[in-house]
Design an enzyme around this catalytic site. Structure first.
Site, PDB file in Angstrom:
ATOM      1  N   THR A 174       0.872  -1.181   0.000  1.00 38.82           N
ATOM      2  CA  THR A 174       0.000   0.000   0.000  1.00 38.82           C
ATOM      3  C   THR A 174       0.904   1.223   0.000  1.00 38.82           C
ATOM      4  O   THR A 174       1.994   1.196   0.569  1.00 38.82           O
ATOM      5  CB  THR A 174      -0.866  -0.018   1.279  1.00 38.82           C
ATOM      6  OG1 THR A 174      -1.818  -1.062   1.143  1.00 38.82           O
ATOM      7  CG2 THR A 174      -1.588   1.305   1.516  1.00 38.82           C
ATOM      8  N   GLY A 204     -11.224  -1.411   2.610  1.00 38.02           N
ATOM      9  CA  GLY A 204     -10.329  -1.329   3.769  1.00 38.02           C
ATOM     10  C   GLY A 204     -10.309   0.053   4.393  1.00 38.02           C
ATOM     11  O   GLY A 204     -11.226   0.877   4.212  1.00 38.02           O
ATOM     12  N   ASP A 205      -9.247   0.325   5.119  1.00 32.10           N
ATOM     13  CA  ASP A 205      -9.095   1.597   5.835  1.00 32.10           C
ATOM     14  C   ASP A 205      -8.737   2.761   4.921  1.00 32.10           C
ATOM     15  O   ASP A 205      -9.069   3.923   5.201  1.00 32.10           O
ATOM     16  CB  ASP A 205      -7.986   1.457   6.883  1.00 32.10           C
ATOM     17  CG  ASP A 205      -6.662   1.043   6.237  1.00 32.10           C
ATOM     18  OD1 ASP A 205      -6.627  -0.032   5.609  1.00 32.10           O
ATOM     19  OD2 ASP A 205      -5.674   1.811   6.323  1.00 32.10           O
ATOM     20  N   THR A 225      -1.020   2.204   6.994  1.00 32.05           N
ATOM     21  CA  THR A 225      -0.925   0.977   6.198  1.00 32.05           C
ATOM     22  C   THR A 225      -0.875  -0.223   7.131  1.00 32.05           C
ATOM     23  O   THR A 225      -0.425  -0.109   8.267  1.00 32.05           O
ATOM     24  CB  THR A 225       0.339   0.996   5.296  1.00 32.05           C
ATOM     25  OG1 THR A 225       0.536  -0.323   4.763  1.00 32.05           O
ATOM     26  CG2 THR A 225       1.594   1.398   6.060  1.00 32.05           C
ATOM     27  N   GLY A 226      -1.358  -1.360   6.645  1.00 30.05           N
ATOM     28  CA  GLY A 226      -1.381  -2.567   7.474  1.00 30.05           C
ATOM     29  C   GLY A 226      -2.772  -3.169   7.442  1.00 30.05           C
ATOM     30  O   GLY A 226      -3.538  -2.943   6.507  1.00 30.05           O
ATOM     31  N   GLY A 228      -6.236  -3.464   7.457  1.00 27.84           N
ATOM     32  CA  GLY A 228      -7.257  -2.433   7.356  1.00 27.84           C
ATOM     33  C   GLY A 228      -8.361  -2.556   8.399  1.00 27.84           C
ATOM     34  O   GLY A 228      -8.811  -1.549   8.962  1.00 27.84           O
TER      35      GLY A 228
HETATM   36  N1  ASP Z   1      -4.383  -1.150   4.725  1.00 29.96           N
HETATM   37  C1  ASP Z   1      -4.553  -1.881   3.492  1.00 29.96           C
HETATM   38  C2  ASP Z   1      -5.927  -2.505   3.488  1.00 29.96           C
HETATM   39  O1  ASP Z   1      -6.303  -3.110   4.482  1.00 29.96           O
HETATM   40  C3  ASP Z   1      -3.527  -2.954   3.262  1.00 29.96           C
HETATM   41  C4  ASP Z   1      -2.089  -2.585   3.555  1.00 29.96           C
HETATM   42  O2  ASP Z   1      -1.800  -1.472   3.968  1.00 29.96           O
HETATM   43  O3  ASP Z   1      -1.219  -3.454   3.365  1.00 29.96           O
HETATM   44  O4  ASP Z   1      -6.597  -2.442   2.510  1.00 29.96           O
END
Ligand code: ASP
Length: 315
Positions: A174, A204-205, A225-226, A228
């Site tokens: 992301t 997602g977030d 990021t991470g 969501g």
């Molecule tokens: N935050 C992103 C989502 O959940 C994924 C990511 O940041 O790796 O869509």
């Protein structure tokens, strides 16, 4: 106070587990993006334009999970989320679950500029985008061999999400950017393909103001990021911006937000931010998070980058 602001850009290329073979490409991609943002600021552009420009570069880079190289749903499609927010007046534009968009951040920006709505999804987002002159791309422009391999691996382990099976398979990517311009305005932009093997229609977030993306001149700007689902539950970027608004420096606010994500909901992820004075923060509780940070000091561009952030790191 305006004179004491150093225009700055910070970008991330995703939190998770970056394979060491990919450290260099991730770092270099982030540096290119930070330079693109700084170049906009050097030309007198706004923080909003700078954040968008940085994210555009990363969307075009197949090394990241946004635009070209976006990861795939369990049905094998790329469905992307993106948002951009202006800290000057809290205007936001976002798109979600959008297929066939090479540069989703540009469509999010068009939503912001239009001002009628905040978040458009799927076919409705395309109806709007077409009106604004965008045309869908061929899915083959977005879907890479690597996205397909990641989906195949996830399917082999069907019944589980990639993250549940093996966090090392959640290959991050992301992308996000935060910027402060010479006038002290801040902005944030984030773009993603989401998570490999997600359900069709999962959002997602990233496109949700306050979760993956937030900016308010009174505090600063942040992009997360991470995982969501976890980031949404703690409204991670709003938390970070509110901490900066209460007077915490960007670095401390970033770490407090990453810690809260882990402590409160057991989430893995990271965040980048800038406070309204141009100080930069980056933090993650995941194994790695690629990033680059740059400032514009009397028209000189200074950029640093890495794949991990340290608590005592001063940028
Ligand atoms: N935050 C992103 C989502 O959940 C994924 C990511 O940041 O790796 O869509």
């Amino acid at each position: 106070m305006g004179d004491s602001i150093t225009p700055a850009v910070v970008v991330h290329g995703g939190a998770g587990f970056i394979h060491p073979d990919r450290y260099e490409s991730a770092r270099q991609g982030c540096e290119r993006a930070a330079r693109a943002g700084l170049t906009v600021l050097a030309g007198g552009g706004s923080a909003l334009d700078a954040a968008q420009a940085a994210v555009r570069v990363l969307e075009d880079d197949p090394a990241f999970n946004a635009g070209v190289g976006a990861v795939l749903t369990r049905a094998g499609a790329a469905e992307m989320d993106a948002a951009v927010m202006d800290g000057r007046d809290l205007r936001v534009g976002a798109v979600a679950a959008m297929a066939n968009a090479r540069q989703p951040i540009d469509i999010a920006r068009a939503v912001l500029d239009d001002g009628e709505h905040i978040l458009l999804c799927a076919e409705g987002a395309w109806a709007f985008a077409r009106e604004r002159g965008f045309t869908p791309c061929d899915p083959a422009e977005i879907i890479t061999e690597r996205s397909r391999e990641r989906l195949e691996e996830a399917r082999r382990r069907a019944g589980h999400t990639v993250r549940e099976v093996d966090p090392e398979l959640h290959d991050p990517g992301t992308v996000g950017a935060c910027a402060v311009d010479a006038a002290g305005h801040v902005a944030a932009a984030t773009s993603t393909g989401g998570m490999t093997f997600k359900r069709t229609g999962r959002i997602g977030d990233t496109p949700l103001p306050g979760a993956g993306t937030y900016a308010d001149d009174r505090g600063g700007a942040a992009s997360a990021t991470g995982e969501g689902e976890a980031i949404i539950r703690v409204t991670m970027t709003r938390t970070c911006v509110e901490l900066m608004r209460s007077g915490l420096p960007a670095r401390t606010a970033a770490w407090a937000s990453a810690d809260e994500l882990a402590d409160r909901v057991g989430g893995s992820g990271g965040i980048i931010c800038v406070d309204a004075r141009g100080r930069i923060g980056l933090a993650h509780n995941s194994e790695t998070m690629s990033w680059a940070a740059g400032t514009l000091d009397r028209s000189e561009l200074r950029v640093t980058s890495g794949v991990r952030a340290e608590r005592d790191q001063n940028l």
